[in-house]
Design a protein around this motif. Structure first.
Motif, PDB file in Angstrom:
ATOM      1  N   ASP A   1       6.850   3.683  -2.418  1.00  0.00           N
ATOM      2  CA  ASP A   1       5.998   3.399  -3.578  1.00  0.00           C
ATOM      3  C   ASP A   1       6.777   3.732  -4.855  1.00  0.00           C
ATOM      4  O   ASP A   1       6.902   4.894  -5.237  1.00  0.00           O
ATOM      5  CB  ASP A   1       4.724   4.235  -3.476  1.00  0.00           C
TER       6      ASP A   1
ATOM      7  N   VAL B   1       6.187   3.419  -7.971  1.00  0.00           N
ATOM      8  CA  VAL B   1       5.502   3.915  -9.170  1.00  0.00           C
ATOM      9  C   VAL B   1       5.033   5.355  -9.025  1.00  0.00           C
ATOM     10  O   VAL B   1       4.494   5.932  -9.966  1.00  0.00           O
ATOM     11  CB  VAL B   1       4.298   3.014  -9.524  1.00  0.00           C
TER      12      VAL B   1
ATOM     13  N   CYS C   1      12.029  -0.603  -3.851  1.00  0.00           N
ATOM     14  CA  CYS C   1      10.666  -0.370  -4.324  1.00  0.00           C
ATOM     15  C   CYS C   1       9.704  -1.290  -3.580  1.00  0.00           C
ATOM     16  O   CYS C   1       9.975  -2.487  -3.431  1.00  0.00           O
ATOM     17  CB  CYS C   1      10.564  -0.636  -5.821  1.00  0.00           C
TER      18      CYS C   1
ATOM     19  N   GLN D   1       7.079  -2.448  -4.613  1.00  0.00           N
ATOM     20  CA  GLN D   1       6.538  -3.446  -5.539  1.00  0.00           C
ATOM     21  C   GLN D   1       7.487  -4.631  -5.757  1.00  0.00           C
ATOM     22  O   GLN D   1       7.137  -5.581  -6.447  1.00  0.00           O
ATOM     23  CB  GLN D   1       6.228  -2.779  -6.886  1.00  0.00           C
ATOM     24  N   SER D   2       8.662  -4.603  -5.172  1.00  0.00           N
ATOM     25  CA  SER D   2       9.633  -5.682  -5.323  1.00  0.00           C
ATOM     26  C   SER D   2       9.455  -6.743  -4.236  1.00  0.00           C
ATOM     27  O   SER D   2       9.060  -6.433  -3.114  1.00  0.00           O
ATOM     28  CB  SER D   2      11.066  -5.130  -5.244  1.00  0.00           C
ATOM     29  N   ARG D   3       9.790  -7.973  -4.572  1.00  0.00           N
ATOM     30  CA  ARG D   3       9.781  -9.050  -3.578  1.00  0.00           C
ATOM     31  C   ARG D   3      10.846  -8.816  -2.514  1.00  0.00           C
ATOM     32  O   ARG D   3      10.718  -9.298  -1.387  1.00  0.00           O
ATOM     33  CB  ARG D   3      10.025 -10.399  -4.256  1.00  0.00           C
TER      34      ARG D   3
ATOM     35  N   ARG E   1       1.696  -4.270   2.554  1.00  0.00           N
ATOM     36  CA  ARG E   1       2.020  -3.320   1.491  1.00  0.00           C
ATOM     37  C   ARG E   1       1.079  -2.110   1.470  1.00  0.00           C
ATOM     38  O   ARG E   1       1.496  -0.996   1.163  1.00  0.00           O
ATOM     39  CB  ARG E   1       2.007  -4.034   0.131  1.00  0.00           C
TER      40      ARG E   1
ATOM     41  N   LEU F   1       1.910   1.923   1.244  1.00  0.00           N
ATOM     42  CA  LEU F   1       1.358   2.782   0.197  1.00  0.00           C
ATOM     43  C   LEU F   1       0.828   4.084   0.787  1.00  0.00           C
ATOM     44  O   LEU F   1       0.836   5.127   0.127  1.00  0.00           O
ATOM     45  CB  LEU F   1       0.241   2.056  -0.559  1.00  0.00           C
TER      46      LEU F   1
ATOM     47  N   LYS G   1       1.572   8.748 -11.721  1.00  0.00           N
ATOM     48  CA  LYS G   1       2.175   7.469 -11.354  1.00  0.00           C
ATOM     49  C   LYS G   1       2.554   6.724 -12.628  1.00  0.00           C
ATOM     50  O   LYS G   1       2.122   7.066 -13.723  1.00  0.00           O
ATOM     51  CB  LYS G   1       1.214   6.630 -10.509  1.00  0.00           C
TER      52      LYS G   1
ATOM     53  N   ASP H   1       5.465   0.795 -13.590  1.00  0.00           N
ATOM     54  CA  ASP H   1       6.511   0.004 -12.952  1.00  0.00           C
ATOM     55  C   ASP H   1       7.426   0.954 -12.186  1.00  0.00           C
ATOM     56  O   ASP H   1       7.294   2.178 -12.296  1.00  0.00           O
ATOM     57  CB  ASP H   1       7.320  -0.771 -13.997  1.00  0.00           C
ATOM     58  N   CYS H   2       8.359   0.390 -11.412  1.00  0.00           N
ATOM     59  CA  CYS H   2       9.254   1.215 -10.602  1.00  0.00           C
ATOM     60  C   CYS H   2       9.992   2.213 -11.489  1.00  0.00           C
ATOM     61  O   CYS H   2      10.699   1.824 -12.435  1.00  0.00           O
ATOM     62  CB  CYS H   2      10.246   0.336  -9.857  1.00  0.00           C
TER      63      CYS H   2
END
Length: 227
Positions: free
Chosen positions: A87, A89, A113, A115-117, A130, A134, A195, A198-199
């Motif tokens: 995660d 963030v 991360c 959150q990245s593709r 995902r 988390l 948190k 963004d990353c």
């Protein structure tokens, strides 16, 4: 002239037959294609943002020989081993990543991360969504070998130099007990540690060389600046 036309017609028919046979053979040989094979991992593999895709063993969705819209699923051929998907963030998670980077002098562990593709192929080979990561971060050790939660923590520690690698001996404790402690902290990590939007690694770009999604993260930063 008549003989010449007959000869050209026969040659054209032979070419058509040969092409159709090749297409059918390709569709039959493609049945056993898989998402990833054990030899698909590479120590020097590029990040998924620049991953190479091959059509050596395609899966034909539409087996109709005469179809002009045949779709082909292409499997990634290069994925990196020992990748931590976490995660990005979460302040606690980011602190843990920084600690591992400092301790891992041989640079065995890589990061991505959630959150990245770029995390998508690692989620697919692990059969996870995902939301699963988390709750418990993911460590993809190699083909067919991935870990979550306390097991992931201990497997990462096993790749670090001593004395840190000795801590991996805690694996002898039952998984339910280890994961109970992990889950207790994980559920409260935002409340206790905070948190970001963004990353967090983008705030410490000197760490980016250990991230397989660094190109994507940098592009995202540029896009934000332009907008």
């Amino acid at each position: 002239m008549a003989a010449l036309r007959r000869g050209l017609g026969a040659a054209l028919v032979a070419v058509r037959v040969r092409v159709r046979v090749r297409v059918r053979e390709g569709s039959w040989n493609a049945v056993n294609a898989t998402l990833i094979s054990p030899d698909a991992y590479s120590e020097s593999a590029p990040s998924p943002s620049s991953v190479t895709y091959a059509v050596a063993n395609p899966v034909l969705i539409d087996n109709s020989v005469d179809s002009a819209t045949t779709e082909i699923k292409i499997a990634p051929t290069l994925l990196q081993p020992r990748v931590v998907v976490y995660d990005g963030v979460c302040h606690l998670c980011h602190s843990g990543v920084k600690w591992v980077i400092e301790a891992d002098k041989d640079k065995k562990i890589k990061f991505c991360c959630l959150q990245s593709r770029a995390a998508d192929p690692y989620l697919r080979i692990s059969g996870l969504q995902r939301e699963h990561v988390l709750r418990r971060f993911l460590f993809v050790e190699g083909p067919g070998s991935y870990h979550q939660g306390s097991a992931a923590v201990l497997r990462v520690l096993s790749y670090l130099p001593q004395p840190y690698s000795v801590l991996s001996a805690l694996m002898i404790f039952p998984a339910p007990l280890r994961d109970a402690v992990y889950d207790y902290v994980a559920k409260r990590r935002y409340e206790w540690f905070g948190k970001d939007d963004d990353c967090l690694v983008l705030k410490e770009k000197e760490l980016l060389d250990r991230f397989i999604d660094r190109e994507e993260l940098m592009q995202r930063t540029c896009s934000h600046r332009e907008s």
